[in-house]
Motif scaffolding. Structure first.
Motif, PDB file in Angstrom:
ATOM      1  N   LYS A 153      -5.837   7.756  -3.800  1.00  0.00           N
ATOM      2  CA  LYS A 153      -4.799   6.724  -3.906  1.00  0.00           C
ATOM      3  C   LYS A 153      -5.056   5.829  -5.114  1.00  0.00           C
ATOM      4  O   LYS A 153      -4.131   5.490  -5.866  1.00  0.00           O
ATOM      5  CB  LYS A 153      -4.764   5.872  -2.626  1.00  0.00           C
ATOM      6  N   LEU A 154      -6.310   5.434  -5.285  1.00  0.00           N
ATOM      7  CA  LEU A 154      -6.670   4.588  -6.414  1.00  0.00           C
ATOM      8  C   LEU A 154      -6.308   5.260  -7.734  1.00  0.00           C
ATOM      9  O   LEU A 154      -5.686   4.642  -8.605  1.00  0.00           O
ATOM     10  CB  LEU A 154      -8.172   4.289  -6.359  1.00  0.00           C
ATOM     11  N   VAL A 172      -5.596  -0.886  -1.511  1.00  0.00           N
ATOM     12  CA  VAL A 172      -6.313   0.327  -1.137  1.00  0.00           C
ATOM     13  C   VAL A 172      -7.395  -0.023  -0.124  1.00  0.00           C
ATOM     14  O   VAL A 172      -8.232  -0.898  -0.375  1.00  0.00           O
ATOM     15  CB  VAL A 172      -6.960   1.005  -2.368  1.00  0.00           C
ATOM     16  N   ASN A 173      -7.374   0.666   1.005  1.00  0.00           N
ATOM     17  CA  ASN A 173      -8.420   0.512   2.022  1.00  0.00           C
ATOM     18  C   ASN A 173      -9.494   1.551   1.756  1.00  0.00           C
ATOM     19  O   ASN A 173      -9.260   2.757   1.894  1.00  0.00           O
ATOM     20  CB  ASN A 173      -7.825   0.704   3.414  1.00  0.00           C
ATOM     21  N   LEU A 174     -10.667   1.097   1.361  1.00  0.00           N
ATOM     22  CA  LEU A 174     -11.737   2.012   0.981  1.00  0.00           C
ATOM     23  C   LEU A 174     -12.377   2.709   2.175  1.00  0.00           C
ATOM     24  O   LEU A 174     -13.252   3.561   1.996  1.00  0.00           O
ATOM     25  CB  LEU A 174     -12.798   1.264   0.168  1.00  0.00           C
ATOM     26  N   ASP A 175     -11.952   2.373   3.373  1.00  0.00           N
ATOM     27  CA  ASP A 175     -12.414   3.093   4.562  1.00  0.00           C
ATOM     28  C   ASP A 175     -11.556   4.325   4.849  1.00  0.00           C
ATOM     29  O   ASP A 175     -11.898   5.131   5.709  1.00  0.00           O
ATOM     30  CB  ASP A 175     -12.423   2.164   5.782  1.00  0.00           C
ATOM     31  N   ASP A 176     -10.431   4.462   4.131  1.00  0.00           N
ATOM     32  CA  ASP A 176      -9.573   5.640   4.288  1.00  0.00           C
ATOM     33  C   ASP A 176     -10.167   6.831   3.549  1.00  0.00           C
ATOM     34  O   ASP A 176     -10.758   6.678   2.469  1.00  0.00           O
ATOM     35  CB  ASP A 176      -8.167   5.366   3.755  1.00  0.00           C
ATOM     36  N   PHE A 236      -8.629  -4.405  -2.804  1.00  0.00           N
ATOM     37  CA  PHE A 236      -9.421  -3.467  -2.013  1.00  0.00           C
ATOM     38  C   PHE A 236      -9.947  -4.146  -0.751  1.00  0.00           C
ATOM     39  O   PHE A 236     -10.096  -5.367  -0.693  1.00  0.00           O
ATOM     40  CB  PHE A 236     -10.612  -2.954  -2.823  1.00  0.00           C
ATOM     41  N   PHE A 277     -12.940  -3.144   2.621  1.00  0.00           N
ATOM     42  CA  PHE A 277     -13.856  -2.220   3.283  1.00  0.00           C
ATOM     43  C   PHE A 277     -14.569  -2.995   4.373  1.00  0.00           C
ATOM     44  O   PHE A 277     -14.896  -4.167   4.202  1.00  0.00           O
ATOM     45  CB  PHE A 277     -14.843  -1.584   2.299  1.00  0.00           C
ATOM     46  N   ALA A 308      -8.971   7.331  -0.115  1.00  0.00           N
ATOM     47  CA  ALA A 308      -8.936   6.076  -0.874  1.00  0.00           C
ATOM     48  C   ALA A 308      -9.022   6.300  -2.385  1.00  0.00           C
ATOM     49  O   ALA A 308      -8.255   5.719  -3.159  1.00  0.00           O
ATOM     50  CB  ALA A 308     -10.070   5.158  -0.414  1.00  0.00           C
ATOM     51  N   ASN A 324       0.823  -1.208   0.000  1.00  0.00           N
ATOM     52  CA  ASN A 324       0.000   0.000   0.000  1.00  0.00           C
ATOM     53  C   ASN A 324       0.858   1.260   0.000  1.00  0.00           C
ATOM     54  O   ASN A 324       0.391   2.349   0.309  1.00  0.00           O
ATOM     55  CB  ASN A 324      -0.941   0.011   1.209  1.00  0.00           C
TER      56      ASN A 324
END
Length: 597
Positions: A205-206, A195-199, A220, A222, A202, A172
């Protein structure tokens, strides 16, 4: 002469076997490098650790035999700098050793033995990365976790073993850092960002990863399916890169994990594939996932005579100016006269209404309460002002049913006995509001979003019915007997009548409460209001389809498979009722797919 013949035979077989193995990896890479490929690749987490020690050569071999595409392994480094397979920071859980791996030389590590999932000592040794590469070579790809800090050393081993085509590295780390530090490897080794979609950042970054690195896949995660970013991710990633989700535990994939899939594979694996666009799933149950994918492929490819979709359809959609009806199908489980599902299409609204199975003997004009509730709801929708909001629309349907009670002197009785109320669920599309309103357990697909809105209490009752019927089978009753006499249904029926106390329940914090159209005030906080946004299509359906798909044929194929294999709806698909003798399905069904102009 015989020995010579055997040797010649081996010389002929071995190259062919090697070619098959090489073709396997080439085929996996072909899918990875084709962002338009819809084939779902299976990644086995730490190999087949349920039947072999995790991160062992045997776990890799088992996974290969299963037919997985990718095996995930974890790296650690010994005191003398050798890379080994090990997940934890210490040796304690998975080996007979104690302490950190960097406290031991490779020779000392090799004297230890691996422990299995029950912490029992086995005869197997801790493998090196080099041994793992040679084991996997030509057979399967390896996804290396905890390896990013060893990138240079890993690459040396890849060159040495001629396995640069085999490995997926991941991290990451920011896209710029990856490009700067390891750009020299990125045209030789697959790199997959995480990628952490809770960030909060996010999506940024994507987009950075797609712009700077152009990866073949992105992993990913979440924690909860209230997060709407996975749907945005599907749009962003389409045609650019593969979507990878981990189904190891619930906080990795919003609850659609392996455990969820054990209860209902379509709500777990199927949701990630069909609704979130996943084409790579990493699982702790690779054999189970592979079986599901084979089953799904077979079901969705069902070859049928589709003429019944026209000849047996009980609804003909009118042409309207603001959207197009792409597909519609309405069919009663018994007959069109007793069908409690209904649908309506007006210039500004489209809706599916599902009348609930009557829990009383009351009839009016030969119609039971579920049919009456459905028809009254449709009459109300027909007269909606074009710009009415969700609260106003639901209030009008409620008033329509309530007025019927008053007109026929039923109000006092139905206040006292909720189980006798005229009850319906519904899902309504508003063109002017660009919204879908979901009341109860009708289903909808809005672009990539899928909501079945199943009631938790129904799942409990379905399980109770299944248990009672299974006991009856053990006691000598046959499946054929259950079609005529369903003891499980009889067992739960008294509660189904009392369950009405939970519908539109105003008690704050009542966990099992749910909304319905029944002539009494609906709690709006229990209603789902979805924005359609820029979605091009919306699908509305009753719960007569065990799982809703974006096309009518797919939904019908899945239903047909359930009706063939589990007509009593107590094993593959657990319901509060099964197919009764003389009926064509376990429930009425309605399907309506509309396209925005």
């Amino acid at each position: 002469m015989r020995v010579k013949y055997v040797l010649l035979l081996l010389l002929w077989i071995l190259p062919a076997h090697a070619q098959v193995a090489a073709d396997k990896v080439d085929q996996i890479r072909k899918e990875l490098f084709n962002p338009a490929s819809g084939k779902v690749l299976v990644a086995a987490h730490r190999g087949d650790w349920r039947n072999a020690c995790e991160n062992s050569l045997e776990a890799i071999e088992n996974a290969v035999q299963m037919g997985v595409d990718i095996v995930e392994v974890d790296l650690a480094r010994t005191k003398d700098g050798h890379l080994i397979l090990l997940h934890d920071n210490t040796l304690d859980r998975t080996t007979t050793g104690k302490g950190k791996p960097e406290e031991y030389t490779l020779a000392e590590i090799k004297k230890m033995r691996l422990r299995n999932g029950c912490h029992i000592k086995t005869v197997y040794k801790i493998p090196t990365l080099e041994e793992a590469l040679l084991t996997a070579k030509g057979k399967v790809m390896l996804n290396l976790d905890k390896a990013f800090d060893y990138f240079d050393q890993v690459y040396e081993l890849l060159e040495k073993t001629e396995t640069t085509n085999l490995v997926i590295m991941k991290s990451n780390a920011p896209a710029e850092d990856v490009k700067r530090d390891y750009g020299k490897y990125l045209d030789k080794v697959i790199f997959m960002p995480k990628v952490n979609l809770d960030d909060k950042d996010a999506i940024q970054k994507l987009n950075d990863y797609l712009r700077i690195l152009k990866p073949v896949a992105i992993e990913f995660k979440f924690a909860h399916d209230t997060n709407l970013l996975p749907y945005e991710v599907k749009k962003i990633m389409t045609g650019k890169s593969h979507i990878w989700y981990n189904t190891l535990w619930n906080t990795h994939a919003g609850g659609h994990d392996d455990d969820c899939s054990l209860a209902n594979r379509d709500k777990g694996y199927g949701y990630l594939i069909d609704n979130l666009g996943a084409t790579i799933l990493q699982t702790d149950r690779p054999a189970y996932l592979i079986d599901y994918l084979k089953h799904k492929s077979k079901v969705m490819d069902c070859n049928r005579d589709w003429t019944y979709l026209q000849s047996e359809n009980e609804f003909q959609a009118p042409s309207v100016p603001n959207f197009t009806v792409e597909e519609c199908f309405l069919k009663g489980k018994q007959s069109s006269r007793t069908n409690e599902d209904g649908m309506i299409v007006t210039p500004y609204f489209a809706a599916v209404i599902d009348g609930a199975t009557a829990k009383s003997t009351f009839t009016y004009d030969g119609k039971k309460t579920g049919r009456l509730a459905m028809e009254l709801a449709l009459e109300a929708i027909h007269d909606f002002p074009k710009d009415i909001d969700a609260a106003g629309a639901i209030s009008r349907i409620t008033e329509k049913i309530h007025d019927f009670y008053v007109e026929h002197n039923l109000l006092d009785e139905l206040k006292a006995e909720p189980g006798k109320r005229f009850t319906a669920n519904g899902v309504i599309y508003s063109y002017a509001r660009n919204e879908v309103w979901q009341v109860g357990d009708c289903q909808c697909i809005i672009g990539n979003l899928y909501s079945s809105n199943e009631k938790e209490i129904d799942a409990i009752m379905a399980n109770a019915r299944a248990v009672v019927n299974e006991v009856a089978l053990l006691d000598g009753v046959t499946l054929k007997d259950l079609e005529s006499h369903d003891p499980g249904r009889e067992f739960i029926y008294p509660f189904l009548q009392k369950q009405a106390l939970l519908q539109n329940c105003p008690v704050e914090g009542q966990h099992f409460a749910f909304p319905v159209f029944d002539g009494f005030p609906v709690q709006m906080k229990q209603v789902n209001i979805f924005s359609v946004g820029d979605a091009e299509e919306v699908v509305l359906s009753s719960d007569g389809y065990p799982h809703l798909y974006s096309t009518l044929r797919e939904s019908e194929c899945y239903l047909a498979d359930i009706l063939e294999k589990d007509p009593l709806c107590m094993r593959l698909y657990k319901s509060t009722k099964g197919v009764q003798k003389g009926n064509c399905s376990f429930d009425d069904r309605a399907y309506l797919r509309i396209k925005m102009k």
